[in-house]
Design an enzyme around this catalytic site. Structure first.
Site, PDB file in Angstrom:
ATOM      1  N   HIS A 235     -22.786   1.034 -36.618  1.00  0.00           N
ATOM      2  CA  HIS A 235     -23.943  -0.152 -37.037  1.00  0.00           C
ATOM      3  C   HIS A 235     -25.306   0.810 -37.786  1.00  0.00           C
ATOM      4  O   HIS A 235     -25.683   0.079 -37.545  1.00  0.00           O
ATOM      5  CB  HIS A 235     -23.649  -0.820 -35.928  1.00  0.00           C
ATOM      6  CG  HIS A 235     -22.628  -1.401 -35.327  1.00  0.00           C
ATOM      7  ND1 HIS A 235     -21.502  -2.272 -35.832  1.00  0.00           N
ATOM      8  CD2 HIS A 235     -21.823  -1.016 -34.003  1.00  0.00           C
ATOM      9  CE1 HIS A 235     -20.223  -2.610 -35.303  1.00  0.00           C
ATOM     10  NE2 HIS A 235     -20.582  -1.852 -34.281  1.00  0.00           N
ATOM     11  N   ARG A 292     -41.051  -5.853 -38.750  1.00  0.00           N
ATOM     12  CA  ARG A 292     -41.916  -3.646 -38.857  1.00  0.00           C
ATOM     13  C   ARG A 292     -41.319  -3.879 -40.305  1.00  0.00           C
ATOM     14  O   ARG A 292     -40.672  -4.666 -40.450  1.00  0.00           O
ATOM     15  CB  ARG A 292     -41.289  -3.202 -37.520  1.00  0.00           C
ATOM     16  CG  ARG A 292     -39.706  -3.286 -37.926  1.00  0.00           C
ATOM     17  CD  ARG A 292     -38.828  -2.225 -36.860  1.00  0.00           C
ATOM     18  NE  ARG A 292     -38.149  -1.896 -36.685  1.00  0.00           N
ATOM     19  CZ  ARG A 292     -36.681  -1.854 -37.133  1.00  0.00           C
ATOM     20  NH1 ARG A 292     -37.179  -1.117 -38.218  1.00  0.00           N
ATOM     21  NH2 ARG A 292     -35.354  -1.919 -37.299  1.00  0.00           N
TER      22      ARG A 292
END
Length: 671
Positions: A235, A292
């Site tokens: 992942h 972000r």
């Protein structure tokens, strides 16, 4: 515009922000831990402030110390980079309370989108399609198990406050759920200070496509197109590219508008990324929003010609977005590869050590290397083991892919294990070349990505032999019997050089005949191959070998009796068999499983004195912000553990005493 900013991060992202700030005439303040005292980001900044010891909990997560550093140095704003405090609403609130500008979205947006569970609830209310999931606040293990059973396996357990693949586990059956949940929560608490998780259906095959969005305080929003981040391992993204192969204009617009709607729903400002899971038929589902700048933002910069950090700074200073949606265009194709200190042949275990040799691809407008290290720096066990991001651009995907292969082939690292050869195989495999992308690509391409080791070409042995021969001549003492002018009475100066390779995957050896020619060139012969060349030393450890047949020039690095030779995207490491070396005869301690790296014992999973079977988990170590499970290499009797839970262990420390069930079968090291 700001006069001075503090960067609350480290490594390549801190260096990246400093680069843009310097171009804009903004002074920078770095913060650093004890382990980072001599790091590149500290050397590049105008000022630097020590904030604590090596562990992130004692330094880069120390919010009050970072605020104090900003106030003490007169910084007006704080750029959080990514990771650490970048999506921490409490830290953004603390900045506001101290009249410091947080270079990121408002606290309310972080709170709304920073929690994956809250973000899914928000998107569900807005009608954005979601994968089947559970994202409630109730976290009782029994309830979570019931929700996973309802959704249907396989499922993903994901840290609600997480990112970067940490605090995430795929679960394929109900029997695996409890152990995976415990591990996921433990890792999430360690990495993010929050162990809340959500459960969602694992969709495969699927693609992971994200949209870069930007908003300002004046109500303007744009999307800067998409990035395909499908190629992942555990992942964690390995390769990223922009634009996404096969993306139609209509689907790009639909996903872009959905992403902008998500940002507008929380009055978002600054850079953000909305991530989607996309099925093969093109249908897409909201996954999460990262509030972000992303690790992979350079590919967007390469295809748009924009500096996203500059946009962040301008928006944070109150300016409007520099461009409107109609002004934005895609130019060419960009690919990013993440270069890590890790060993692909050992399950991608992180690697630590000093970068004794570091050679990056030659500078070129279409090649970019974002890094936080230089030759001589140390990769420590305390932080993410990223060495660099390699980004290339081309007029189209075919050209970008060719340039990526070429750039990877010229990247050289000595001192730590690394994934460059793996990346070279990955970008060269048929599935990636043909853009048959999915989050399971690496799993499906195991045979191509981990082929049996090929025989070392004779020419490689020859190149290494010439380097050793030349280096030994340089080290000879000045005596009449060891003169290094190679004069011999009625004969050539000649000899033999022997090498070997001994790894878990390969064992090989060769002896090369080397002779000095009348024209002062060297001739090496291994089996039926010959190499006539000259050797030129660029440094005490690196030489160039110029082949007199064809004018080819190759590079060889000699470090600690190992010859490092690069060819065709492969990194050969040949051990020189020094005939004058003193070889000890100490016996290796048998029956012990050794720590593959420095770390901390998180859990002991078996009882001392019990019988274990091959593959059974014995203990869990935490290192470089990730958990690593040590398993039994054989059936046997677990005699004892040498460390308790919570203890720190050095690399190669013996962790477990294990007696093999079959005395004739030696116990091997665990993985």
């Amino acid at each position: 515009m700001f006069q001075k900013i503090l960067i609350a991060n480290r490594g390549e992202i801190a260096c990246r922000v400093i680069k843009t700030a310097k171009r804009m005439g903004i002074q920078t303040v770095a913060v650093y831990s004890t382990a980072d005292a001599n790091s590149l980001h500290v050397r590049l900044a105008d000022e630097a402030v020590w904030i604590g010891e090596a562990a992130v909990q004692e330094s880069y997560l120390q919010q009050a110390r970072i605020i104090d550093a900003a106030l003490a140095t007169g910084a007006e704003a704080i750029h959080p980079g990514y990771g650490f405090l970048s999506e921490n609403a409490e830290f953004a609130r603390l900045c506001e309370a101290n009249q410091l500008v947080f270079i990121g979205p408002p606290v309310s947006a972080i709170a709304a989108m920073g929690s994956k569970s809250a973000a899914k609830a928000l998107m569900e209310a807005a009608g954005v399609p979601l994968t089947p999931s559970y994202h409630g606040n109730a976290q009782e293990p029994v309830l979570l198990q019931q929700e996973a059973d309802r959704i249907g396996y396989p499922v993903l357990i994901k840290a609600s406050a997480g990112g970067g693949g940490k605090g995430m586990r795929r679960v394929d059956s109900a029997a695996e759920f409890a152990a995976a949940l415990t591990s996921c929560k433990r890792e999430a608490l360690s990495s993010f200070g929050d162990d809340q998780v959500l459960i969602e259906k694992y969709i495969s095959p699927a693609r992971h496509i994200e949209i870069q969005v930007f908003g300002d305080a004046h109500g303007h929003y744009v999307y800067l197109f998409e990035r395909d981040c499908s190629v992942q391992r555990r992942h964690q993204k390995v390769l990223e590219e922009a634009p996404a192969p096969g993306m139609t204009d209509a689907r790009r617009q639909a996903m872009g508008q959905a992403a902008v709607a998500a940002a507008a729903a929380v009055n978002y400002t600054g850079a953000g990324t909305v991530e989607f899971i996309v099925q093969q038929d093109g249908s897409f589902y909201f996954m999460e929003m990262n509030t972000r700048l992303q690790v992979e933002h350079p590919v967007t910069e390469m295809i748009t010609g924009l500096d996203l950090v500059e946009w962040q700074l301008r928006v944070a200073a109150g300016e409007s977005l520099p461009l409107t949606q109609s002004d934005l265009q895609i130019h060419g194709h960009a690919i990013e590869a993440r270069i890590y200190a890790e060993d692909p042949e050992a399950g991608f275990l992180p690697s630590t050590g000093r970068l004794h040799h570091l050679h990056k691809p030659a500078k070129h407008p279409y090649i970019r290397v974002d890094t936080g290290v230089t030759q001589g720096d140390v990769i420590t066990p305390y932080y993410d083991p990223m060495i660099a991001k390699l980004i290339v651009w081309g007029q189209d995907r075919t050209q970008a892919l060719a340039r990526m292969k070429e750039a990877l082939a010229s990247y050289q690292i000595v001192g730590v294990h690394h994934n460059i050869a793996f990346l070279h195989r990955l970008v060269g495999c048929s599935a990636f070349e043909s853009a048959a992308l999915s989050t399971s690509l690496i799993e499906q391409q195991q045979a191509a990505l981990f082929p049996p080791p090929a025989d070392v070409p004779d020419i490689i042995w020859c190149q290494a032999a010439l380097a050793i021969w030349s280096k030994n001549r340089q080290q000879q003492h000045a005596s009449p019997w060891a003169a290094n002018d190679d004069w011999r009475l009625n004969s050539q100066h000649q000899g033999k050089v022997s090498f070997s390779i001994h790894t878990a995957q390969q064992s090989a050896s060769a002896t090369v005949d080397v002779a000095m020619q009348l024209n002062k060139s060297l001739l090496a012969q291994c089996n039926d191959s010959q190499l006539n060349a000259t050797v030129h030393w660029l440094s005490p450890q690196q030489c160039q070998i110029k082949h007199l047949q064809g004018g080819i020039i190759t590079s060889v690095v000699v470090h600690a009796n190992t010859c490092h030779v690069w060819a065709g995207g492969q990194h050969y490491q040949l051990q020189y068999q020094d005939p004058l070396a003193q070889h000890g005869s100490s016996e290796a301690e048998e029956g012990g499983l050794h720590a593959p790296m420095p770390g901390k014992i998180i859990a002991l999973l078996a009882e001392a004195g019990s019988h274990v079977v091959k593959g059974q988990p014995l203990l869990v170590m935490e290192a470089m912000k990730m958990e690593h499970t040590i398993t039994a290499p054989n059936d046997g009797l677990l005699d004892c553990y040498f460390f308790a839970e919570g203890e720190q262990v050095p690399a190669d420390a013996i962790l477990v005493r294990l007696h093999a069930a079959n005395p004739a079968a030696p116990v091997q090291e665990g993985s």
